[in-house]
Design an enzyme around this catalytic site. Structure first.
Site, PDB file in Angstrom:
ATOM      1  N   GLN A  34       0.191  28.978  77.182  1.00 29.54           N
ATOM      2  CA  GLN A  34      -0.374  28.121  75.873  1.00 29.54           C
ATOM      3  C   GLN A  34      -1.663  27.557  76.215  1.00 29.54           C
ATOM      4  OE1 GLN A  34       1.753  27.407  73.534  1.00 29.54           O
ATOM      5  NE2 GLN A  34       0.322  26.201  72.352  1.00 29.54           N
ATOM      6  N   ASP A  45       0.930  37.530  73.148  1.00 31.31           N
ATOM      7  CA  ASP A  45       0.173  36.657  72.085  1.00 31.31           C
ATOM      8  C   ASP A  45      -0.757  37.613  71.445  1.00 31.31           C
ATOM      9  OD1 ASP A  45       0.827  33.926  71.508  1.00 31.31           O
ATOM     10  OD2 ASP A  45      -0.073  33.252  73.323  1.00 31.31           O
ATOM     11  N   LYS A  51       9.452  27.129  70.485  1.00 30.89           N
ATOM     12  CA  LYS A  51       9.158  28.560  70.730  1.00 30.89           C
ATOM     13  C   LYS A  51      10.496  28.725  71.602  1.00 30.89           C
ATOM     14  CE  LYS A  51       4.173  29.104  70.567  1.00 30.89           C
ATOM     15  NZ  LYS A  51       3.075  28.964  71.645  1.00 30.89           N
TER      16      LYS A  51
END
Ligand code: GUN
Length: 283
Positions: free
Chosen positions: A95, A118, A51
């Site tokens: 994460q 997200d 990422k």
């Protein structure tokens, strides 16, 4: 019948990143993404570095906050508060999975919904359900919808079966497809006769996290098959779909690697740019 055509996520994702790079190059300030990683999960480390690399390649800034496995929930909440208040940070992701002593929902709820690239905050989950254009849509389902539309622009009336009910793929995928007028079914570990249900699908989304689970005899001839699985078996990458056999039945199929994975990263960057644009009124 000929084998399925491959949906080339790698190439579609590269085009999306190229378009974004042009937009970013004309920004006064760099869009900035903060990635919080707790502990040393090997796969998470690999994903987060990918990422970061992708963000930097298109001119965005991306910092990874790598915290010790033993960090407390309060310490993570405190870091998120600081990042929420920092006007130079436009997107924040944590994460997953998190270590067992940390409540993931508490953490996700701390992220300002405007910076939640997200799309896991309950406000964004609700906005997606409400069909609001303001919803931050989770990157994996958003990438899958984009790929589906490249091969099937009108999804109305299609029967879609999603294998897996996770909050990060299965559930938001179901909502997105419903919002696009599909008839949607989610099957999961407690579903009876999964193969029979999947066999009715025009579109199959395999997100069960188990290598080679979806077999050729589950698939209706001509179905579109999307493989979300990234499983590592004896060091080798393996999808949730038995690719070699399913490709002889399906009309379109995504490969692993080179399908959903690169699209997820591209859509995370799209979301970060969107969050940046809203926060800086660069719209
Ligand atoms: N773990 C697996 N997929 C994802 C994702 O899309 N975002 C985050 N933050 N964690 C994940």
């Amino acid at each position: 019948m000929a084998d399925a055509q491959i949906i080339d996520g790698k190439t579609i994702a590269r085009n999306i990143r190229d378009t974004l790079a042009k937009k970013v190059s004309s920004c006064v300030e760099k869009p900035r993404l903060a990635v919080i990683l707790v502990g040393n999960d090997e796969a998470s480390l690999v994903y987060d570095r990918a990422k970061q690399r992708a963000a930097k390649e298109i001119g965005m800034d991306c910092q990874i906050y790598h915290l010790d496995e033993l960090v407390t929930e309060n310490e993570v909440l405190e870091l998120i508060s600081q990042l929420n208040e920092d006007i130079h940070i436009h997107g924040i992701i944590v994460q997953l999975p998190l270590p067992a002593h940390i409540n993931a929902l508490n953490i996700l709820m701390q992220i300002s919904p405007e910076k939640d690239v997200d799309g896991f905050h309950p406000v964004n989950v609700g906005l997606l359900q409400a069909k609001s254009p303001l919803a931050m849509v989770p990157a994996t389902p958003k990438g899958i919808l984009h790929m589906l539309k490249t091969v099937c622009p009108d999804l109305a009336g299609k029967r879609a079966v999603i294998i897996g009910r996770s909050t990060i793929v299965g559930r938001p995928m179901a909502t997105l497809l419903l919002n696009n007028d599909c008839t949607v079914t989610i099957v999961h570990t407690k579903t009876k006769d999964i193969a029979q249900v999947v066999k009715e699908a025009d579109i199959v989304i395999a997100a069960c996290g188990k290598c080679n689970t979806v077999k050729a005899d589950w698939i209706k001839e001509g179905a579109i098959v999307i493989d979300v699985g990234i499983n590592r078996v004896d060091g080798k990458l393996c999808g949730d779909v038995d690719f070699e056999n399913v490709k002889t039945i399906a009309s379109y199929i995504t490969p692993v690697p080179g399908g959903v994975g690169p699209m997820t990263i591209a859509m995370l960057l799209v979301n970060t740019f969107e969050a940046y644009s809203r926060q800086t009124h660069n719209v």
